[in-house]
Design a protein around this motif. Structure first.
Motif, PDB file in Angstrom:
ATOM      1  N   TRP A 251      38.468  18.081 -10.169  1.00 10.67           N
ATOM      2  CA  TRP A 251      39.916  18.230 -10.275  1.00 10.67           C
ATOM      3  C   TRP A 251      40.477  19.008  -9.097  1.00 10.67           C
ATOM      4  N   VAL A 252      41.806  18.989  -8.980  1.00  8.15           N
ATOM      5  CA  VAL A 252      42.522  19.914  -8.113  1.00  8.15           C
ATOM      6  C   VAL A 252      43.517  20.664  -8.993  1.00  8.15           C
ATOM      7  N   PRO A 253      44.002  21.823  -8.559  1.00  3.88           N
ATOM      8  CA  PRO A 253      44.886  22.617  -9.418  1.00  3.88           C
ATOM      9  C   PRO A 253      46.124  21.883  -9.916  1.00  3.88           C
ATOM     10  N   THR A 254      46.684  20.957  -9.123  1.00  2.00           N
ATOM     11  CA  THR A 254      47.858  20.241  -9.614  1.00  2.00           C
ATOM     12  C   THR A 254      47.517  19.376 -10.824  1.00  2.00           C
ATOM     13  N   HIS A 255      46.279  18.882 -10.920  1.00  2.00           N
ATOM     14  CA  HIS A 255      45.855  18.179 -12.134  1.00  2.00           C
ATOM     15  C   HIS A 255      45.923  19.123 -13.327  1.00  2.00           C
ATOM     16  N   PHE A 256      45.402  20.345 -13.152  1.00  5.49           N
ATOM     17  CA  PHE A 256      45.431  21.333 -14.234  1.00  5.49           C
ATOM     18  C   PHE A 256      46.865  21.609 -14.673  1.00  5.49           C
ATOM     19  N   VAL A 257      47.746  21.828 -13.690  1.00  7.94           N
ATOM     20  CA  VAL A 257      49.138  22.141 -14.011  1.00  7.94           C
ATOM     21  C   VAL A 257      49.759  21.017 -14.828  1.00  7.94           C
ATOM     22  N   ARG A 258      49.530  19.766 -14.415  1.00  6.78           N
ATOM     23  CA  ARG A 258      50.131  18.630 -15.126  1.00  6.78           C
ATOM     24  C   ARG A 258      49.541  18.476 -16.526  1.00  6.78           C
ATOM     25  N   MET A 259      48.253  18.727 -16.697  1.00  2.00           N
ATOM     26  CA  MET A 259      47.671  18.636 -18.033  1.00  2.00           C
ATOM     27  C   MET A 259      48.163  19.761 -18.930  1.00  2.00           C
ATOM     28  N   LEU A 260      48.342  20.944 -18.362  1.00  5.05           N
ATOM     29  CA  LEU A 260      48.840  22.067 -19.153  1.00  5.05           C
ATOM     30  C   LEU A 260      50.296  21.892 -19.566  1.00  5.05           C
ATOM     31  N   LYS A 261      51.043  21.054 -18.834  1.00  5.25           N
ATOM     32  CA  LYS A 261      52.434  20.802 -19.183  1.00  5.25           C
ATOM     33  C   LYS A 261      52.562  19.795 -20.330  1.00  5.25           C
ATOM     34  N   LEU A 262      51.446  19.142 -20.726  1.00 11.58           N
ATOM     35  CA  LEU A 262      51.476  18.268 -21.889  1.00 11.58           C
ATOM     36  C   LEU A 262      51.798  19.077 -23.139  1.00 11.58           C
ATOM     37  N   ALA A 278      33.520  21.087 -15.293  1.00  5.96           N
ATOM     38  CA  ALA A 278      34.810  20.678 -14.734  1.00  5.96           C
ATOM     39  C   ALA A 278      34.999  21.460 -13.440  1.00  5.96           C
ATOM     40  N   ILE A 279      34.807  20.783 -12.325  1.00  2.71           N
ATOM     41  CA  ILE A 279      34.836  21.432 -11.015  1.00  2.71           C
ATOM     42  C   ILE A 279      36.232  21.283 -10.418  1.00  2.71           C
ATOM     43  N   HIS A 280      36.727  22.342  -9.779  1.00  2.00           N
ATOM     44  CA  HIS A 280      37.995  22.200  -9.059  1.00  2.00           C
ATOM     45  C   HIS A 280      37.889  22.838  -7.682  1.00  2.00           C
ATOM     46  N   ALA A 281      38.706  22.302  -6.767  1.00  4.64           N
ATOM     47  CA  ALA A 281      38.694  22.759  -5.372  1.00  4.64           C
ATOM     48  C   ALA A 281      39.932  22.189  -4.694  1.00  4.64           C
ATOM     49  N   ALA A 282      39.925  22.192  -3.362  1.00 11.14           N
ATOM     50  CA  ALA A 282      40.936  21.567  -2.487  1.00 11.14           C
ATOM     51  C   ALA A 282      42.182  22.412  -2.274  1.00 11.14           C
ATOM     52  N   ALA A 283      42.549  23.248  -3.232  1.00 14.50           N
ATOM     53  CA  ALA A 283      43.729  24.097  -3.089  1.00 14.50           C
ATOM     54  C   ALA A 283      43.556  25.318  -3.986  1.00 14.50           C
ATOM     55  N   PRO A 284      44.199  26.443  -3.643  1.00  8.75           N
ATOM     56  CA  PRO A 284      44.086  27.644  -4.487  1.00  8.75           C
ATOM     57  C   PRO A 284      44.651  27.395  -5.882  1.00  8.75           C
ATOM     58  N   CYS A 285      44.005  27.952  -6.876  1.00  7.47           N
ATOM     59  CA  CYS A 285      44.457  27.801  -8.265  1.00  7.47           C
ATOM     60  C   CYS A 285      45.063  29.113  -8.745  1.00  7.47           C
ATOM     61  N   PRO A 286      46.336  29.111  -9.161  1.00 10.32           N
ATOM     62  CA  PRO A 286      46.933  30.346  -9.681  1.00 10.32           C
ATOM     63  C   PRO A 286      46.119  30.912 -10.838  1.00 10.32           C
ATOM     64  N   ILE A 287      45.992  32.228 -10.874  1.00  8.42           N
ATOM     65  CA  ILE A 287      45.178  32.887 -11.902  1.00  8.42           C
ATOM     66  C   ILE A 287      45.611  32.484 -13.314  1.00  8.42           C
ATOM     67  N   PRO A 288      46.906  32.507 -13.654  1.00  2.00           N
ATOM     68  CA  PRO A 288      47.284  32.120 -15.029  1.00  2.00           C
ATOM     69  C   PRO A 288      46.919  30.674 -15.373  1.00  2.00           C
ATOM     70  N   VAL A 289      46.972  29.786 -14.388  1.00  2.00           N
ATOM     71  CA  VAL A 289      46.617  28.381 -14.634  1.00  2.00           C
ATOM     72  C   VAL A 289      45.140  28.261 -14.948  1.00  2.00           C
ATOM     73  N   PRO A 425      57.845  28.291 -16.913  1.00  2.00           N
ATOM     74  CA  PRO A 425      57.820  27.064 -17.719  1.00  2.00           C
ATOM     75  C   PRO A 425      58.767  25.974 -17.251  1.00  2.00           C
ATOM     76  N   ARG A 426      59.760  26.321 -16.459  1.00  2.00           N
ATOM     77  CA  ARG A 426      60.722  25.313 -16.017  1.00  2.00           C
ATOM     78  C   ARG A 426      60.477  24.849 -14.579  1.00  2.00           C
ATOM     79  N   VAL A 427      59.293  25.206 -14.030  1.00  2.00           N
ATOM     80  CA  VAL A 427      58.954  24.807 -12.663  1.00  2.00           C
ATOM     81  C   VAL A 427      57.812  23.796 -12.701  1.00  2.00           C
ATOM     82  N   ALA A 428      58.028  22.642 -12.070  1.00  2.00           N
ATOM     83  CA  ALA A 428      56.987  21.612 -11.992  1.00  2.00           C
ATOM     84  C   ALA A 428      56.168  21.735 -10.718  1.00  2.00           C
ATOM     85  N   ASP A 429      56.799  22.141  -9.628  1.00  2.00           N
ATOM     86  CA  ASP A 429      56.100  22.273  -8.350  1.00  2.00           C
ATOM     87  C   ASP A 429      56.928  23.186  -7.462  1.00  2.00           C
ATOM     88  N   VAL A 430      56.285  23.761  -6.437  1.00  2.00           N
ATOM     89  CA  VAL A 430      56.998  24.704  -5.579  1.00  2.00           C
ATOM     90  C   VAL A 430      56.320  24.800  -4.222  1.00  2.00           C
TER      91      VAL A 430
END
Length: 513
Positions: A251-262, A278-289, A425-430
């Motif tokens: 995975w990449v962190p944006t996958h996590f973010v989108r799944m958590l928004k379900l 479940a391996i993730h890489a490619a970009a930094p992952c925010p701690i809360p995510v 909660p109201r931010v999809a991407d930044v």
């Protein structure tokens, strides 16, 4: 190991399953089709050390052609399916590709590419356009047995071009020419993640990117099964895990973010108990995510830090991360060093450029200046990231050196601000960038994609400013928050931050390249 071995010992086992359709490719089929590909390359005069290009979306033939190039001793360049004809032409020319294979889904760009790539042999899958010949017709009568001069080849991948024109990462062909020779990634996959012939691996990202391509081909080296998603959709990914009893994934962190928004109901609707890695890489992952993912999936989350350059690797599992939150782990391949601008090594706790010692040597193809910039005087290499190490050797990344904002003489790293905003909660991407400021040199600007564009406006901007100010210092709090309906993000999760930044620096003609 190699798929050719598994074609002999377990010919009917699925090497590949397409998640959306259930279409399977057995090891016997992969063997026959990759052999035909290798014969085609020889037929067109491609010999060991030559270059072939793949311009394709996620289709089963991607693997057949990549393995055909690998067993023919070629460099295979996998080109992003999101590029324009001039951008593809640049990579074909820069890489020295003598033949390109495209999928018909990309026919519009491929047709426009014909005039840009007149000297390159052009073949197309699932149909043709003027200037392109049929791949299926070209290979139909070719042997399904190995070519006489098999030799291990390797990929030559291009950067995603997030800060400029993409650069090809070129390493030498494997020193051991045998197809079954041990590979570093194969050994790491076995040691770190227990990959084996029993692995059922979900790959949700585009195959032209380093991680999905290399890790999924590693699974095939070991005799496992790859479940390939043609396009990532969060709930479809969860359904694929349940349906195929997936036990490993990438995975990449944006996958996590989108799944958590379900919604909670969507997340709870699928049985994920088979998933062990479940391996993730490619970009930094925010701690809360990441914390939320561990809370949801359990201690199956693994992270690594590496690049297409293959010069080093750090790894961390869930237990280690919970004890060192925010870290990307300790070195598993190569030796870590943190250095200042002058190349002097820094003690634990101090931030500087991250270097690896002892990893694979590489060069940026046709760019000696960039290659030299990545080298330390002692021969160590860097990907251009800023970070620090703690006393135990755990690495913490700050940001890319090229993304740093200097405001009033203070160095500000956007990643920390982005990590705070994405948890709202109201931010999809930044994206956070530095914009011109007559007084301070640069000012911090946040460009936000809201979950609901109808909410964009001063009230949400004020709410997000307060959200940042609650945890960040005043100098890091954005001075300006703008809204957009979409950010220019690579399908692998990387942000084309240069494109966002250029809007504020008067370079509106900038394109993704």
């Amino acid at each position: 190991m190699h798929p050719s071995v598994h074609a002999q010992t377990m010919p009917d086992k699925p090497a590949l399953i397409v998640a959306e359709t259930g279409q399977t490719t057995s090891y016997a089929e992969l063997e026959a089709r990759s052999n035909r590909a290798a014969h085609l390359f020889r037929q067109h005069g491609l010999n060991q050390g030559d270059t072939v290009a793949l311009f394709m979306d996620n289709i089963p033939e991607f693997y057949e052609i990549a393995w055909g190039a690998q067993r023919a001793g070629l460099f295979y360049v996998c080109i992003s399916s999101k590029l324009t004809a001039p951008e593809v032409a640049y990579i074909l020319q820069d890489s020295g590709a003598r033949l390109v294979v495209a999928s018909h889904a990309l026919a519009g760009v491929a047709a426009a590419l014909t005039d840009h790539a007149a000297a390159v042999t052009r073949l197309m899958l699932h149909g043709t356009v003027p200037g392109w010949d049929s791949w299926e017709t070209a290979v139909a009568a070719l042997p399904t047995t190995p070519i006489a001069d098999e030799r291990a080849g390797t990929d030559m991948l291009y950067s995603s071009g997030t800060t400029g024109r993409p650069k090809g990462v070129r390493v030498a062909l494997p020193e051991d020419p045998s197809l079954t020779a041990p590979a570093v990634l194969t050994m790491l996959a076995q040691m770190l993640y227990r990959f084996s012939a029993e692995t059922i691996y979900l790959s949700p990202a585009p195959l032209y990117h380093a991680a999905p391509l290399r890790w999924s081909m590693t699974v095939m080296r070991l005799g496992g099964t790859v479940v390939m998603m043609q396009h990532f959709e969060p709930e479809a990914a969860l359904a694929a895990i349940e349906r195929c009893r997936v036990n490993a994934s990438q995975w990449v962190p944006t996958h996590f973010v989108r799944m958590l928004k379900l919604s909670p109901e969507q997340r709870a609707a699928h049985d994920l108990s088979s998933l062990k890695v479940a391996i993730h890489a490619a970009a930094p992952c925010p701690i809360p995510v990441k914390q939320a993912m561990i809370d949801w999936w359990g201690p199956v989350i693994y992270e690594y830090y590496a690049g297409s350059e293959g010069n080093g690797l750090t790894t961390i599992d869930s237990a280690q991360w919970l004890a060192h939150q925010g870290s990307v782990g300790k070195a598993a391949y190569g030796i870590l060093h943190i250095c200042d601008e002058a190349g002097n090594e820094l003690p634990p706790g101090q931030e500087g450029l991250v270097y690896f010692e002892g990893g694979t040597q590489f060069e940026y193809h046709n760019d000696p200046e960039k290659t030299a910039e990545a080298r330390h005087a002692k021969g160590w290499t860097t990907l251009g990231d800023i970070g620090r190490m703690d006393e135990e050797g755990y690495l913490y990344l700050t940001d890319r050196k090229s993304f740093m904002i200097i405001s009033g003489g203070v160095n500000i790293y956007p990643q920390e601000i982005e990590n705070r905003l994405i948890t709202h909660p109201r931010v999809a991407d930044v994206a956070v960038i530095g914009a011109p400021c007559p007084e301070m040199g640069e000012r911090v600007v946040a460009v936000v994609q809201p979950v609901d564009m109808a909410e964009a406006g001063p009230a949400l901007a004020d709410e997000l400013t307060a959200w940042c100010r609650a945890e960040l210092s005043g100098v890091k709090t954005p001075r300006q928050i703008d809204f957009t309906d979409a950010l220019p993000r690579h399908p692998t999760g990387k942000l084309y931050k240069r494109l966002v930044r250029d809007r504020y620096w008067g370079n509106s003609d900038s394109r993704i390249v």
